[in-house]
Design a protein around this motif. Structure first.
Motif, PDB file in Angstrom:
ATOM      1  N   VAL A  42     -29.433 -31.218 -29.591  1.00 39.91           N
ATOM      2  CA  VAL A  42     -29.487 -32.423 -30.425  1.00 39.91           C
ATOM      3  C   VAL A  42     -28.051 -32.761 -30.801  1.00 39.91           C
ATOM      4  O   VAL A  42     -27.368 -31.947 -31.436  1.00 39.91           O
ATOM      5  N   GLU A  43     -27.598 -33.941 -30.390  1.00 45.77           N
ATOM      6  CA  GLU A  43     -26.194 -34.293 -30.534  1.00 45.77           C
ATOM      7  C   GLU A  43     -26.031 -35.642 -31.222  1.00 45.77           C
ATOM      8  O   GLU A  43     -26.931 -36.484 -31.177  1.00 45.77           O
ATOM      9  N   GLU A  44     -24.871 -35.839 -31.814  1.00 49.82           N
ATOM     10  CA  GLU A  44     -24.508 -37.150 -32.335  1.00 49.82           C
ATOM     11  C   GLU A  44     -24.499 -38.164 -31.195  1.00 49.82           C
ATOM     12  O   GLU A  44     -24.003 -37.883 -30.107  1.00 49.82           O
ATOM     13  N   LYS A  45     -25.042 -39.343 -31.433  1.00 51.31           N
ATOM     14  CA  LYS A  45     -24.985 -40.393 -30.421  1.00 51.31           C
ATOM     15  C   LYS A  45     -23.673 -41.160 -30.559  1.00 51.31           C
ATOM     16  O   LYS A  45     -23.359 -41.695 -31.620  1.00 51.31           O
ATOM     17  N   VAL A  46     -22.920 -41.204 -29.474  1.00 53.08           N
ATOM     18  CA  VAL A  46     -21.652 -41.928 -29.447  1.00 53.08           C
ATOM     19  C   VAL A  46     -21.881 -43.244 -28.722  1.00 53.08           C
ATOM     20  O   VAL A  46     -22.362 -43.252 -27.583  1.00 53.08           O
ATOM     21  N   THR A  47     -21.575 -44.347 -29.368  1.00 46.81           N
ATOM     22  CA  THR A  47     -21.724 -45.658 -28.751  1.00 46.81           C
ATOM     23  C   THR A  47     -20.413 -46.024 -28.066  1.00 46.81           C
ATOM     24  O   THR A  47     -19.355 -46.017 -28.694  1.00 46.81           O
ATOM     25  N   GLY A  48     -20.506 -46.336 -26.790  1.00 45.95           N
ATOM     26  CA  GLY A  48     -19.309 -46.698 -26.047  1.00 45.95           C
ATOM     27  C   GLY A  48     -19.517 -46.509 -24.561  1.00 45.95           C
ATOM     28  O   GLY A  48     -20.524 -45.940 -24.120  1.00 45.95           O
ATOM     29  N   GLN A  49     -18.566 -46.982 -23.773  1.00 45.44           N
ATOM     30  CA  GLN A  49     -18.643 -46.900 -22.327  1.00 45.44           C
ATOM     31  C   GLN A  49     -18.624 -45.439 -21.877  1.00 45.44           C
ATOM     32  O   GLN A  49     -17.886 -44.621 -22.407  1.00 45.44           O
ATOM     33  N   GLU A  50     -19.438 -45.142 -20.864  1.00 39.34           N
ATOM     34  CA  GLU A  50     -19.505 -43.778 -20.333  1.00 39.34           C
ATOM     35  C   GLU A  50     -18.660 -43.660 -19.071  1.00 39.34           C
ATOM     36  O   GLU A  50     -18.609 -44.578 -18.248  1.00 39.34           O
ATOM     37  N   PHE A  51     -18.012 -42.502 -18.931  1.00 36.51           N
ATOM     38  CA  PHE A  51     -17.175 -42.216 -17.766  1.00 36.51           C
ATOM     39  C   PHE A  51     -17.403 -40.769 -17.349  1.00 36.51           C
ATOM     40  O   PHE A  51     -17.945 -39.958 -18.103  1.00 36.51           O
ATOM     41  N   SER A  52     -16.949 -40.444 -16.151  1.00 30.34           N
ATOM     42  CA  SER A  52     -16.801 -39.042 -15.768  1.00 30.34           C
ATOM     43  C   SER A  52     -15.421 -38.863 -15.171  1.00 30.34           C
ATOM     44  O   SER A  52     -14.791 -39.826 -14.725  1.00 30.34           O
ATOM     45  N   VAL A  53     -14.942 -37.622 -15.179  1.00 30.84           N
ATOM     46  CA  VAL A  53     -13.661 -37.293 -14.562  1.00 30.84           C
ATOM     47  C   VAL A  53     -13.890 -36.152 -13.585  1.00 30.84           C
ATOM     48  O   VAL A  53     -14.449 -35.106 -13.960  1.00 30.84           O
ATOM     49  N   GLU A  54     -13.488 -36.360 -12.351  1.00 36.18           N
ATOM     50  CA  GLU A  54     -13.545 -35.308 -11.340  1.00 36.18           C
ATOM     51  C   GLU A  54     -12.134 -34.727 -11.229  1.00 36.18           C
ATOM     52  O   GLU A  54     -11.171 -35.450 -10.975  1.00 36.18           O
ATOM     53  N   SER A  55     -12.005 -33.409 -11.427  1.00 38.93           N
ATOM     54  CA  SER A  55     -10.698 -32.755 -11.447  1.00 38.93           C
ATOM     55  C   SER A  55     -10.669 -31.621 -10.433  1.00 38.93           C
ATOM     56  O   SER A  55     -11.592 -30.795 -10.379  1.00 38.93           O
ATOM     57  N   LEU A  56      -9.612 -31.562  -9.639  1.00 36.21           N
ATOM     58  CA  LEU A  56      -9.317 -30.413  -8.794  1.00 36.21           C
ATOM     59  C   LEU A  56      -8.176 -29.650  -9.455  1.00 36.21           C
ATOM     60  O   LEU A  56      -7.105 -30.217  -9.699  1.00 36.21           O
ATOM     61  N   VAL A  57      -8.431 -28.379  -9.761  1.00 34.15           N
ATOM     62  CA  VAL A  57      -7.459 -27.561 -10.497  1.00 34.15           C
ATOM     63  C   VAL A  57      -7.132 -26.332  -9.665  1.00 34.15           C
ATOM     64  O   VAL A  57      -8.036 -25.679  -9.121  1.00 34.15           O
ATOM     65  N   GLN A  58      -5.852 -26.026  -9.557  1.00 27.53           N
ATOM     66  CA  GLN A  58      -5.413 -24.852  -8.808  1.00 27.53           C
ATOM     67  C   GLN A  58      -4.408 -24.064  -9.648  1.00 27.53           C
ATOM     68  O   GLN A  58      -3.357 -24.596 -10.026  1.00 27.53           O
ATOM     69  N   ASP A  59      -4.770 -22.808  -9.948  1.00 26.29           N
ATOM     70  CA  ASP A  59      -3.922 -21.938 -10.769  1.00 26.29           C
ATOM     71  C   ASP A  59      -3.531 -22.622 -12.081  1.00 26.29           C
ATOM     72  O   ASP A  59      -2.381 -22.562 -12.523  1.00 26.29           O
ATOM     73  N   GLY A  60      -4.498 -23.298 -12.684  1.00 26.52           N
ATOM     74  CA  GLY A  60      -4.265 -23.946 -13.963  1.00 26.52           C
ATOM     75  C   GLY A  60      -3.560 -25.281 -13.899  1.00 26.52           C
ATOM     76  O   GLY A  60      -3.347 -25.918 -14.928  1.00 26.52           O
ATOM     77  N   ARG A  61      -3.216 -25.733 -12.710  1.00 28.16           N
ATOM     78  CA  ARG A  61      -2.510 -27.011 -12.543  1.00 28.16           C
ATOM     79  C   ARG A  61      -3.472 -28.046 -11.965  1.00 28.16           C
ATOM     80  O   ARG A  61      -4.138 -27.793 -10.956  1.00 28.16           O
ATOM     81  N   VAL A  62      -3.549 -29.212 -12.610  1.00 29.24           N
ATOM     82  CA  VAL A  62      -4.424 -30.284 -12.125  1.00 29.24           C
ATOM     83  C   VAL A  62      -3.750 -30.951 -10.928  1.00 29.24           C
ATOM     84  O   VAL A  62      -2.697 -31.595 -11.069  1.00 29.24           O
ATOM     85  N   VAL A  63      -4.340 -30.781  -9.736  1.00 31.88           N
ATOM     86  CA  VAL A  63      -3.760 -31.382  -8.537  1.00 31.88           C
ATOM     87  C   VAL A  63      -4.380 -32.750  -8.243  1.00 31.88           C
ATOM     88  O   VAL A  63      -3.828 -33.532  -7.462  1.00 31.88           O
ATOM     89  N   PHE A  64      -5.521 -33.041  -8.867  1.00 30.59           N
ATOM     90  CA  PHE A  64      -6.163 -34.353  -8.711  1.00 30.59           C
ATOM     91  C   PHE A  64      -7.106 -34.565  -9.879  1.00 30.59           C
ATOM     92  O   PHE A  64      -7.826 -33.657 -10.294  1.00 30.59           O
ATOM     93  N   ALA A  65      -7.098 -35.778 -10.422  1.00 30.10           N
ATOM     94  CA  ALA A  65      -8.061 -36.161 -11.467  1.00 30.10           C
ATOM     95  C   ALA A  65      -8.244 -37.665 -11.393  1.00 30.10           C
ATOM     96  O   ALA A  65      -7.270 -38.410 -11.257  1.00 30.10           O
ATOM     97  N   SER A  66      -9.487 -38.111 -11.471  1.00 30.98           N
ATOM     98  CA  SER A  66      -9.773 -39.534 -11.380  1.00 30.98           C
ATOM     99  C   SER A  66     -10.960 -39.877 -12.265  1.00 30.98           C
ATOM    100  O   SER A  66     -11.882 -39.071 -12.428  1.00 30.98           O
ATOM    101  N   VAL A  67     -10.927 -41.087 -12.829  1.00 29.74           N
ATOM    102  CA  VAL A  67     -11.968 -41.542 -13.752  1.00 29.74           C
ATOM    103  C   VAL A  67     -12.990 -42.384 -12.998  1.00 29.74           C
ATOM    104  O   VAL A  67     -12.630 -43.310 -12.270  1.00 29.74           O
ATOM    105  N   THR A  68     -14.257 -42.062 -13.182  1.00 24.15           N
ATOM    106  CA  THR A  68     -15.378 -42.822 -12.641  1.00 24.15           C
ATOM    107  C   THR A  68     -16.087 -43.536 -13.787  1.00 24.15           C
ATOM    108  O   THR A  68     -16.390 -42.915 -14.809  1.00 24.15           O
ATOM    109  N   ARG A  69     -16.339 -44.830 -13.639  1.00 24.00           N
ATOM    110  CA  ARG A  69     -17.070 -45.572 -14.678  1.00 24.00           C
ATOM    111  C   ARG A  69     -18.551 -45.545 -14.371  1.00 24.00           C
ATOM    112  O   ARG A  69     -18.964 -45.669 -13.213  1.00 24.00           O
TER     113      ARG A  69
END
Length: 246
Positions: A42-69
Motif C-alpha cells: 500500500v503506497e502513496e499515490k503520486v500524480t504525474g507522468q510515468e517513466f522508466s529508465v533502462e540502465s546498463l551498469v558495469q563495475d558500478g559505472r553506468v555505461v548506458f541509461a535512457s528514459v522511456t515515457r
C-alpha cells in the motif's frame, strides 16, 4: 496513511490487481479482493507522468541509461495498465532530472554489474519519485523498441556485462513507440489489419516477438500491426480488434 493510495500485489505482473483507493473503506474492500497468500503493498499515490529508465551498469559505472515515457489507463479508471511506451522520452525538461535521480539510486544500492529497470514518476513540481526497481530487462516490447531506436540489440551487451567483457551501447538515434489497442472487456475473438502487405503477428504465451528490423535512415517510418492505436493510425490503413462478451 494518506489517501488516495495505490494497492499493489507484489507477486503479479503487467499491473494486474494494481488499484487506486480513495479512503479506508475502499482500502479494506480492495484488500479483501486478493488471495490469502498474496503480499500486498500500500503506497502513496503520486500524480504525474510515468517513466522508466533502462540502465546498463558495469563495475558500478553506468555505461548506458535512457528514459522511456509511459501512458497508462489511470486517467479514466482506477487501474494502471500500460497503454504505450515511447523510446526515448521526447518530453522536455525531465530527462536530466530523472537520469540524475536514477544514477543516485544506483549508487545508493551499490549496484555492481547488470541491467536495471526502474520505474519513476515526476510530479507537477518536477520532483522524482521511485516506484520500483529490479535487476532485470524491461518487459513488454521495450527491448525491441530500443533495438529499433538505436539500430542494434541490447542483449549482446547484457551478456558482455555478465561475462566481464567491456560493454557499450549507443544512444537512441530515432523514436520508436509501442501502443496497445484499447478494447471492451471480453474474450479476444479476432484481429484484422487493413494495411497493404501487412498481417498480424501473434506473440502468444511464449512471449516470442517477431523479428523487426530497423529501417534505413531514408526509409519512411513503418507502422507495425502490434503497435497500432485506435487514434494514431494514418489514413492508409487501420487495425481493429473484435471482442466478445466474457
Amino acid at each position: 496513511m494518506s489517501f488516495p493510495a495505490v494497492v499493489k500485489p507484489a507477486s503479479r505482473h503487467s499491473s494486474s490487481g494494481v488499484e487506486t483507493v480513495r479512503d479506508p473503506a475502499e482500502l479494506r474492500a480492495q484488500l479483501d479482493a486478493y488471495l490469502p497468500h498474496e503480499t500486498v503493498l500500500v503506497e502513496e499515490k503520486v500524480t504525474g507522468q510515468e517513466f522508466s529508465v533502462e540502465s546498463l551498469v558495469q563495475d558500478g559505472r553506468v555505461v548506458f541509461a535512457s528514459v522511456t515515457r509511459k501512458e497508462t489507463t489511470e486517467s479514466g479508471t482506477r487501474t494502471f495498465v500500460e497503454l504505450s511506451h515511447s523510446v526515448p522520452n521526447e518530453l522536455d525538461g525531465v530527462n536530466e532530472v530523472i537520469l540524475d535521480a536514477n544514477r543516485r539510486m544506483l549508487e545508493r544500492l551499490a549496484f555492481g554489474s547488470g541491467i536495471a529497470h526502474a520505474e519513476w514518476r515526476v510530479d507537477g513540481a518536477g520532483r522524482t519519485y521511485l516506484m520500483e526497481v529490479a535487476a532485470r530487462t524491461p518487459g513488454d516490447g521495450l527491448s525491441i523498441l530500443y533495438s529499433l531506436a538505436t539500430g542494434v540489440p541490447m542483449e549482446p551487451e547484457i551478456i558482455r556485462i555478465a561475462l566481464g567483457e567491456p560493454a557499450a551501447y549507443p544512444a537512441p538515434r530515432r523514436y520508436a513507440r509501442q501502443v496497445y489497442l484499447e478494447h471492451e472487456p471480453g474474450l479476444l475473438g479476432d484481429v484484422t489489419v487493413d494495411w497493404p502487405g501487412i498481417s498480424p503477428a501473434w506473440v502468444g504465451e511464449g512471449g516470442l516477438w517477431p523479428e523487426i528490423e530497423p529501417g534505413a535512415q531514408t526509409t519512411r517510418p513503418p507502422c507495425v500491426p502490434c503497435s497500432c492505436s485506435r487514434t494514431g493510425a494514418p489514413s492508409s490503413g487501420r487495425c481493429t480488434a473484435r471482442t466478445t462478451a466474457p
